[in-house]
Scaffold this motif. Structure first.
Motif, mmCIF file in Angstrom:
data_model
loop_
_atom_site.group_PDB
_atom_site.id
_atom_site.type_symbol
_atom_site.label_atom_id
_atom_site.label_comp_id
_atom_site.label_asym_id
_atom_site.label_seq_id
_atom_site.Cartn_x
_atom_site.Cartn_y
_atom_site.Cartn_z
ATOM 1 N N TRP A 112 60.957 26.810 44.153
ATOM 2 C CA TRP A 112 59.772 26.934 45.007
ATOM 3 C C TRP A 112 59.832 25.953 46.175
ATOM 4 O O TRP A 112 59.538 26.332 47.317
ATOM 5 C CB TRP A 112 58.515 26.679 44.182
ATOM 6 C CG TRP A 112 57.258 26.667 45.008
ATOM 7 C CD1 TRP A 112 56.678 27.732 45.639
ATOM 8 C CD2 TRP A 112 56.449 25.531 45.321
ATOM 9 N NE1 TRP A 112 55.542 27.327 46.308
ATOM 10 C CE2 TRP A 112 55.380 25.986 46.123
ATOM 11 C CE3 TRP A 112 56.517 24.186 44.970
ATOM 12 C CZ2 TRP A 112 54.396 25.114 46.593
ATOM 13 C CZ3 TRP A 112 55.536 23.323 45.438
ATOM 14 C CH2 TRP A 112 54.490 23.794 46.238
ATOM 15 N N LEU A 113 60.216 24.723 45.913
ATOM 16 C CA LEU A 113 60.307 23.738 46.991
ATOM 17 C C LEU A 113 61.360 24.133 48.021
ATOM 18 O O LEU A 113 61.116 24.067 49.232
ATOM 19 C CB LEU A 113 60.624 22.359 46.408
ATOM 20 C CG LEU A 113 59.504 21.685 45.613
ATOM 21 C CD1 LEU A 113 60.004 20.411 44.956
ATOM 22 C CD2 LEU A 113 58.307 21.396 46.504
ATOM 23 N N PRO A 197 66.080 32.291 46.940
ATOM 24 C CA PRO A 197 65.790 33.386 47.880
ATOM 25 C C PRO A 197 64.543 34.178 47.516
ATOM 26 O O PRO A 197 63.793 34.608 48.404
ATOM 27 C CB PRO A 197 67.051 34.253 47.799
ATOM 28 C CG PRO A 197 68.129 33.334 47.348
ATOM 29 C CD PRO A 197 67.456 32.401 46.411
ATOM 30 N N PHE A 198 64.297 34.376 46.218
ATOM 31 C CA PHE A 198 63.080 35.073 45.804
ATOM 32 C C PHE A 198 61.838 34.302 46.237
ATOM 33 O O PHE A 198 60.888 34.869 46.787
ATOM 34 C CB PHE A 198 63.090 35.273 44.286
ATOM 35 C CG PHE A 198 61.791 35.771 43.729
ATOM 36 C CD1 PHE A 198 61.438 37.102 43.851
ATOM 37 C CD2 PHE A 198 60.921 34.904 43.077
ATOM 38 C CE1 PHE A 198 60.231 37.569 43.334
ATOM 39 C CE2 PHE A 198 59.719 35.351 42.564
ATOM 40 C CZ PHE A 198 59.370 36.690 42.694
ATOM 41 N N ILE A 243 51.170 33.259 41.813
ATOM 42 C CA ILE A 243 51.833 34.496 41.376
ATOM 43 C C ILE A 243 53.345 34.287 41.280
ATOM 44 O O ILE A 243 53.991 34.720 40.321
ATOM 45 C CB ILE A 243 51.487 35.647 42.337
ATOM 46 C CG1 ILE A 243 50.009 36.006 42.229
ATOM 47 C CG2 ILE A 243 52.339 36.871 42.034
ATOM 48 C CD1 ILE A 243 49.535 37.001 43.256
ATOM 49 N N SER A 244 53.911 33.613 42.264
ATOM 50 C CA SER A 244 55.354 33.355 42.235
ATOM 51 C C SER A 244 55.721 32.437 41.074
ATOM 52 O O SER A 244 56.776 32.599 40.454
ATOM 53 C CB SER A 244 55.801 32.742 43.557
ATOM 54 O OG SER A 244 55.239 31.454 43.755
ATOM 55 N N TRP A 245 54.861 31.476 40.748
ATOM 56 C CA TRP A 245 55.119 30.606 39.598
ATOM 57 C C TRP A 245 55.114 31.408 38.296
ATOM 58 O O TRP A 245 55.944 31.175 37.412
ATOM 59 C CB TRP A 245 54.074 29.501 39.531
ATOM 60 C CG TRP A 245 54.256 28.427 40.555
ATOM 61 C CD1 TRP A 245 55.277 28.313 41.462
ATOM 62 C CD2 TRP A 245 53.389 27.317 40.807
ATOM 63 N NE1 TRP A 245 55.097 27.208 42.255
ATOM 64 C CE2 TRP A 245 53.955 26.577 41.879
ATOM 65 C CE3 TRP A 245 52.195 26.886 40.228
ATOM 66 C CZ2 TRP A 245 53.347 25.424 42.374
ATOM 67 C CZ3 TRP A 245 51.598 25.735 40.725
ATOM 68 C CH2 TRP A 245 52.170 25.019 41.782
ATOM 69 N N ILE A 246 54.151 32.329 38.175
ATOM 70 C CA ILE A 246 54.097 33.160 36.962
ATOM 71 C C ILE A 246 55.374 33.976 36.821
ATOM 72 O O ILE A 246 56.007 34.011 35.749
ATOM 73 C CB ILE A 246 52.863 34.084 37.001
ATOM 74 C CG1 ILE A 246 51.568 33.270 36.894
ATOM 75 C CG2 ILE A 246 52.921 35.103 35.870
ATOM 76 C CD1 ILE A 246 50.316 34.093 37.101
ATOM 77 N N ILE A 250 58.448 33.526 33.924
ATOM 78 C CA ILE A 250 58.931 34.608 33.064
ATOM 79 C C ILE A 250 60.434 34.799 33.252
ATOM 80 O O ILE A 250 61.188 34.974 32.279
ATOM 81 C CB ILE A 250 58.164 35.905 33.378
ATOM 82 C CG1 ILE A 250 56.684 35.740 33.027
ATOM 83 C CG2 ILE A 250 58.756 37.087 32.623
ATOM 84 C CD1 ILE A 250 55.810 36.891 33.467
ATOM 85 N N PHE A 251 60.893 34.760 34.504
ATOM 86 C CA PHE A 251 62.327 34.920 34.762
ATOM 87 C C PHE A 251 63.143 33.820 34.089
ATOM 88 O O PHE A 251 64.202 34.088 33.509
ATOM 89 C CB PHE A 251 62.596 34.904 36.274
ATOM 90 C CG PHE A 251 61.985 36.047 37.024
ATOM 91 C CD1 PHE A 251 61.616 37.217 36.382
ATOM 92 C CD2 PHE A 251 61.750 35.957 38.396
ATOM 93 C CE1 PHE A 251 61.045 38.270 37.070
ATOM 94 C CE2 PHE A 251 61.181 37.010 39.100
ATOM 95 C CZ PHE A 251 60.826 38.161 38.429
#
Length: 319
Positions: A112-113, A197-198, A243-246, A250-251
């Motif tokens: 994320w960072l 990248p995601f 949302i991206s953290w969730i 999971i990934f």
């Protein structure tokens, strides 16, 4: 013929009364389920049944397996919660759980960072930004088998480029995948490399929705770049961030190929996550009940984390 005249009908219409009889203006008649509702349900029923069979049945059958001491070819005897007690009392399980937590935290917040920093950088007018975006997507687009093979070539043996470089710098014979601590660091860095990248795409889409006039007003008031980031950017993209953290949580928790292809869970199970442990328990030790119990414990933890983050999203929506 009707005895009502056109004048009478117009008069009733002016008073809000329909021609067909009195009624309550502004309140439509309640709709009753008719043939159309049942028709829609009939059309939707096959899809609903298919979803139930494809999703609910495997979960129920896996839960049934977790309560038995079976193998891949036999259901075995019913043992109740014994598999779960065996899992929770196993030191190897807790070691794998600790690594899974570290792997997930580094994977989520590290990617994320990096993704946020690149998204902010690419938001500015940089020559060739489109080409940079395409190149930065390659770690995510390239199949993980190719990426893991490339990283193995970089670090796996003493003849690999990075160990040779480390020895040239006077660090000695550094074996990145043979030392338990270095192997854990390598796996976590690899996860950040294939995942940023995601996050960059998620954060880039969120930043695109922020009005530039807000930044201009903040600059007029004398806000610094850091104040713009902490007081404007991060609060306004918080929903997308949660949302991206969730999704990334999971990934990471369910990430089997990254670890298995790079280290196989070694050395001495140092990089064995819960999903790798579940795989080894089922397909190498042929203990289906215990392996499925591990998977259910993982699922429970993921549900708790997802619910907590979804509550944060709801708070942001209320604000």
């Amino acid at each position: 013929m009707s005895t009502r005249t056109v004048e009478q009908d117009l008069g009733r219409a002016r008073k809000g009364v329909g021609v067909a009889g009195p009624g309550r203006p502004g309140r439509p008649a309640p709709r009753r389920p008719g043939a159309s509702t049942f028709t829609l349900l009939a059309f939707a029923a096959p899809a609903i049944i298919l979803l139930v069979l494809l999703n609910l049945y495997p979960v129920l059958y896996a839960g049934y397996q977790s309560l038995r001491d079976g193998s891949l070819i036999s259901a075995g005897d019913f043992v109740g919660a014994e598999n779960y007690l065996k899992v929770l009392s196993n030191p190897e399980f807790w070691a794998s759980a600790r690594f899974t937590v570290v792997f997930t935290l580094v994977g989520v917040f590290g990617s994320w960072l990096v993704g946020l920093a690149l998204a902010i950088l690419l938001k500015t007018k940089v020559p060739g930004s489109t080409l940079f975006k395409v190149l930065l997507l390659l770690p995510w687009v390239v199949p993980v088998v190719v990426s893991a093979t490339a990283w193995n070539w970089l670090v796996a043996t003493p003849q690999s480029p990075l160990p040779i470089l480390a020895e040239a710098l006077g660090l000695g014979n550094v074996l990145f995948l043979a030392n338990p601590t270095l192997a854990q660091v390598t796996v976590c860095v690899f996860k950040v490399w294939i995942s940023f990248p995601f996050m960059m795409m998620m954060m880039g889409a969120a930043l695109a929705s922020v009005d530039n006039n807000v930044y201009e007003a903040a600059r007029v008031d004398g806000a610094s770049r850091w104040q713009e980031l902490t007081s404007i950017t991060l609060p306004m993209i918080s929903r997308s961030t949660y949302i991206s953290w969730i999704l990334m949580t999971i990934f990471c928790v369910n990430d089997f190929p990254t670890i298995f292809l790079l280290t196989g869970g070694g050395p001495v199970n140092a990089t064995q996550s819960l999903v790798v442990m579940a795989y080894n328990t089922v397909f190498q030790n042929f203990n289906t009940g215990t392996g499925v119990a591990i998977a259910f414990v993982m699922t429970l933890v993921l549900i708790i984390i997802s619910v907590a983050l979804f509550r944060q999203i709801r708070k942001v929506q209320i604000l």
